[in-house]
Design a protein around this motif. Sequence first.
Motif, PDB file in Angstrom:
ATOM      1  N   ASP A  90       0.347   3.227  -3.562  1.00 37.57           N
ATOM      2  CA  ASP A  90      -0.673   4.085  -3.552  1.00 37.57           C
ATOM      3  C   ASP A  90      -0.261   5.339  -3.824  1.00 37.57           C
ATOM      4  OD1 ASP A  90      -2.896   5.749  -2.781  1.00 37.57           O
ATOM      5  OD2 ASP A  90      -3.349   4.156  -1.264  1.00 37.57           O
ATOM      6  N   ALA A  91      -0.931   6.128  -4.822  1.00 32.45           N
ATOM      7  CA  ALA A  91      -0.473   7.592  -5.358  1.00 32.45           C
ATOM      8  C   ALA A  91      -0.691   8.328  -4.470  1.00 32.45           C
ATOM      9  CB  ALA A  91      -1.421   7.872  -6.527  1.00 32.45           C
ATOM     10  N   PHE A  92      -1.642   8.184  -3.302  1.00 31.09           N
ATOM     11  CA  PHE A  92      -1.641   9.205  -2.457  1.00 31.09           C
ATOM     12  C   PHE A  92      -0.715   9.376  -1.643  1.00 31.09           C
ATOM     13  CE2 PHE A  92      -2.855   9.558   2.304  1.00 31.09           C
ATOM     14  CZ  PHE A  92      -3.672  10.920   2.224  1.00 31.09           C
ATOM     15  N   GLU A  96       0.796  -1.248  -0.117  1.00 33.22           N
ATOM     16  CA  GLU A  96       0.044   0.145   0.053  1.00 33.22           C
ATOM     17  C   GLU A  96       0.965   1.254   0.021  1.00 33.22           C
ATOM     18  OE1 GLU A  96      -2.994   0.108   3.049  1.00 33.22           O
ATOM     19  OE2 GLU A  96      -3.504   2.140   2.836  1.00 33.22           O
TER      20      GLU A  96
END
Lengths: 381, 288
Positions: free
Chosen positions: B62-64, B58
């Motif tokens: 995850d781009a976040f 994750e």
Amino acid sequence: MTKMDNTTRYERLRARYMNGDLDRRSFLGLLGAAGAAYGLVTPYRALAQSVSQVRFDGWGGVVSEALRANAFDPFTAKTGIEVVDGTFGGGDEFLSRVKASQEGEYNIAHLSGVFDYARYHGLGLTTTLNEDNIPNLQNVIPKLVDVFRDVTDGSLSCVPYDYGTTGLAYNRKHISDEEMAEKGARILIDEAHKGKIAGWSDWRTRMWYAALQTDQDPNNITDVDAAWDAVRAHRDLALKYWGSGAELMSLLAEEEIHVTEGWSGRIYALQEQGHDIGYMDPPNGFGWQECMFVIKGSPLEACEELLNFMLAPETAIAVAEGQNYPPALDPQKVDLGDKIPTLPAFDPSGTLDGLTFADPAYWNGNEQDWSKTFGRVQKGY
Amino acid sequence: MSVEAREARQPWILLSPALSAVALLLFVPLLFIVVYSFWLRTSTGADQVGFYLDNWQEALTDAFYRDILLNTLKIAGITTLVCAVMGYPSAYFIARSRGNKAMLLLLLMLPFWISYIIRTMSWINILGVSGALNSLLLSIGLIGEPIQMLYNEVTVILGLVHFLLPFMVLNIFVSLDGIDTTLEDAATSLGATRWQAFLQVTLPLSLPGLAAGGLLCFVLGAGTYITPLVLGGPTDAMFANLVFEAIITQLNWPLGSALSLMLLAVLAVLVGIYNRYLGMAQLMKGLG
């Protein structure tokens, strides 16, 4: 034989070393052994010795001041048991600290909401109080007690202590009572107040108000996407998410913001200070109750004695007047004096039917998903 | 035991308290964090012991997290640049001043006597709607309404510069103080202007100090979470805020551990690059 403490032990060792009775290697070895023994034994000392102090953790500010003056100091004077109080910024932060602590390190916490109680129970941190040692529990509003019993299968690991609401607080210089009555919770997503809106950085509160803004039942949000859109709309109009009661009060008092949701007691404190801040509980506003929670591993009898002392009408009323939240005492059984009936959220009937509380099963069931999603939405996603 | 052997052991004996402290307070907790990063959080908030790669997957895909990390590096980079631009003249002034150098250094250290959080919060009283600056501008009639200056990325950078500037000044000062001032005189005697002498002699010689200060400011800036919390708006979070939220708000220690190790790895790469080209000796001088 006289018992020797560690300081005396060190001083004697040092004297022997300085006199040449002990070689350096032995001195350092004994010193190390004493240190190691002290480090190993210290965590278990609380279990072995009689209770001389109890640790309490709460919200700080006026709440802590009220408890210190009206409950802890008189309790210490009466029993000789010292109450050491610490503060936390929020329930999540405190739970994290408890998780990292050793059993017995934290004793009593001023928790907010039944959902927090349920989370502690889920983590195995509840204990069973002997209610015979807390006779003043009889004076508490039954509805407040029953919800906790439901979580812990009939027993209690806490006593209800006060209740309040998270309603809408607004600066009357900029927002009229009429505008508030007309817009209700939607004022927090009103473009007209862009840059002058704030909100608590708490995912539950954000979702609760998002439910109100989208005409949904906060305890049964069916259109979750619409609720998240409302959270995003609020974020885009907000100047700041506040993280503590002190920050909430500062933002309103300094007029950085015109409207936010806020804790009823803190807003009442601002009003008492002379700030022209209005407070309104919208329909289905966020009601909550706080409890004094005893954490597993605490010295139970001392904690029960303190809880009973805190629930005594004279103490509970004094604390309530200091912190501006109505006490959990049943107004049908106890005369609560003149000030408490004027506090926001006060229910003279003792039934609390006018308040909507968070359903612990519903909110804890969504906690993992929503707290994470809010972390992203909060940052622009 | 021979004298040589005893002398060889001496530094290790003297270093042993510090090494023990570093091992116990840094490496052992770090090891715990590594172990934690492979566990999982259950729905109750309890940890599930095991070897799971979910958190790492994750954190890395995850781009976040990537976007916030890049934003963090951007804020730390701008802060470092501002500190360098503001810090160099101050350090130069202190290094070249005669007689009152100790007093100036003391003034530079003075902010450290006040809590970092208090210093950060002081900006609320300066830049707030009813703060000192708005009151001044209103009183002299320059503005009719208070200006909203707080709670944005600029105030986050301002708070970080306030916090980190002394580190930059000290590092540059140490470097400048070690430069023989007659070198500039020699350059001017050979026809260079004062400005050329500074650009071609003093500045290149002081670059290690500038780089050391830059590294310190960048690393400390990238790891901060108090400043964006106090002075930032709703979307001005930095990577350390994500670690805080994962561990405190979401009670997800395993994911928080993976995120903190991710930030540590990025900063370790930067320190490695610095060490490869400039060496750590300059940094130690600055810190000393």
